[in-house]
Design a protein around this motif. Structure first.
Motif, short mmCIF file in Angstrom:
data_model
loop_
_atom_site.label_atom_id
_atom_site.label_comp_id
_atom_site.label_asym_id
_atom_site.label_seq_id
_atom_site.Cartn_x
_atom_site.Cartn_y
_atom_site.Cartn_z
N ASP A 1 0.83 -1.21 0.00
CA ASP A 1 0.00 0.00 0.00
C ASP A 1 0.87 1.26 0.00
O ASP A 1 0.56 2.24 -0.69
CB ASP A 1 -0.93 0.01 1.20
N VAL A 2 1.94 1.24 0.76
CA VAL A 2 2.84 2.39 0.82
C VAL A 2 3.56 2.56 -0.52
O VAL A 2 3.72 3.69 -1.01
CB VAL A 2 3.86 2.23 1.97
N ILE A 3 3.97 1.47 -1.13
CA ILE A 3 4.64 1.54 -2.43
C ILE A 3 3.69 2.13 -3.47
O ILE A 3 4.09 2.99 -4.27
CB ILE A 3 5.14 0.16 -2.86
N ASN A 4 2.45 1.69 -3.47
CA ASN A 4 1.47 2.23 -4.41
C ASN A 4 1.27 3.73 -4.21
O ASN A 4 1.17 4.49 -5.18
CB ASN A 4 0.13 1.50 -4.28
N MET A 5 1.22 4.16 -2.96
CA MET A 5 1.07 5.59 -2.67
C MET A 5 2.30 6.37 -3.15
O MET A 5 2.18 7.45 -3.73
CB MET A 5 0.84 5.80 -1.17
N LEU A 6 3.49 5.83 -2.90
CA LEU A 6 4.71 6.50 -3.34
C LEU A 6 4.78 6.59 -4.86
O LEU A 6 5.21 7.61 -5.42
CB LEU A 6 5.95 5.77 -2.80
N LEU A 7 4.34 5.56 -5.55
CA LEU A 7 4.34 5.59 -7.01
C LEU A 7 3.32 6.60 -7.54
O LEU A 7 3.58 7.27 -8.54
CB LEU A 7 4.05 4.20 -7.57
N LEU A 8 2.19 6.73 -6.87
CA LEU A 8 1.21 7.74 -7.26
C LEU A 8 1.79 9.14 -7.10
O LEU A 8 1.70 9.97 -8.01
CB LEU A 8 -0.07 7.59 -6.44
N LYS A 9 2.40 9.40 -5.95
CA LYS A 9 3.00 10.72 -5.72
C LYS A 9 4.14 10.98 -6.69
O LYS A 9 4.35 12.11 -7.13
CB LYS A 9 3.48 10.83 -4.28
N ASN A 10 4.88 9.93 -7.03
CA ASN A 10 5.97 10.06 -7.99
C ASN A 10 5.43 10.50 -9.35
O ASN A 10 5.99 11.39 -9.99
CB ASN A 10 6.72 8.74 -8.11
N GLN A 11 4.34 9.87 -9.79
CA GLN A 11 3.76 10.23 -11.08
C GLN A 11 3.25 11.67 -11.07
O GLN A 11 3.42 12.39 -12.05
CB GLN A 11 2.63 9.26 -11.46
N GLN A 12 2.65 12.09 -9.97
CA GLN A 12 2.18 13.47 -9.87
C GLN A 12 3.36 14.44 -9.97
O GLN A 12 3.29 15.45 -10.69
CB GLN A 12 1.45 13.69 -8.56
N GLU A 13 4.41 14.16 -9.25
CA GLU A 13 5.60 15.01 -9.25
C GLU A 13 6.21 15.07 -10.65
O GLU A 13 6.61 16.14 -11.12
CB GLU A 13 6.61 14.47 -8.24
N TYR A 14 6.29 13.93 -11.31
CA TYR A 14 6.86 13.88 -12.65
C TYR A 14 6.02 14.70 -13.63
O TYR A 14 6.56 15.48 -14.41
CB TYR A 14 6.96 12.42 -13.11
N GLN A 15 4.71 14.54 -13.56
CA GLN A 15 3.83 15.28 -14.47
C GLN A 15 3.94 16.78 -14.22
O GLN A 15 4.03 17.57 -15.17
CB GLN A 15 2.38 14.82 -14.29
N GLU A 16 3.95 17.20 -12.96
CA GLU A 16 4.06 18.62 -12.65
C GLU A 16 5.40 19.19 -13.12
O GLU A 16 5.48 20.31 -13.61
CB GLU A 16 3.89 18.85 -11.16
#
Length: 135
Positions: free
Chosen positions: A70-85
């Motif tokens: 669950d933590v890995i999935n959350m970190l990957l979601l935040k990573n994608q947001q950061e990358y897109q921004e």
């Protein structure tokens, strides 16, 4: 340069297994690694792409030992947001240069004016206010 909000948008994924999460993490790392020269030119940074790549590697290695899916999935979601921004140019140079800010503790202010200038208040009293009971 016009930004297209959906340029790097992806649907939210949940990795069902650690192996799938590992593959997604490697893919995310490669995207960041390949984007380093573009990040430097997009934000006109005064650091070379190798420094950006080093910082990216440090950030990924900081979470190397996370094993909760669950933590890995959350970190990957935040990573994608950061990358897109970052890649859409929705940040400014200070946001990117904050990555390179050293993580050192500032000295603790001791005088009243030093505390005032740093925005710190006096430490709270260790003992709560004792209410006297009338007898």
């Amino acid at each position: 340069m016009t930004t297209i909000p959906a340029r790097l948008a992806r649907t939210t994924l949940q990795s069902p297994t650690l192996e799938h999460a590992r593959k997604r993490t490697i893919q995310a790392y490669r995207e960041w690694y390949r984007a380093a020269p573009e990040i430097v030119s997009l934000y006109a940074l005064s650091v070379p792409p190798s420094m950006v790549r080093l910082k990216i590697r440090q950030d990924f290695e900081r979470n190397k030992y996370v094993d909760n899916l669950d933590v890995i999935n959350m970190l990957l979601l935040k990573n994608q947001q950061e990358y897109q921004e970052t890649m859409n140019g929705w940040k400014q140079e200070p946001h990117i240069m904050h990555w390179f800010k050293p993580y050192e503790e500032a000295p603790v202010p001791t005088t009243f004016l030093d505390k005032f200038y740093s925005g710190r208040d006096e430490p709270a009293a260790t003992n709560p206010i004792q209410r006297s009971t009338g007898s």
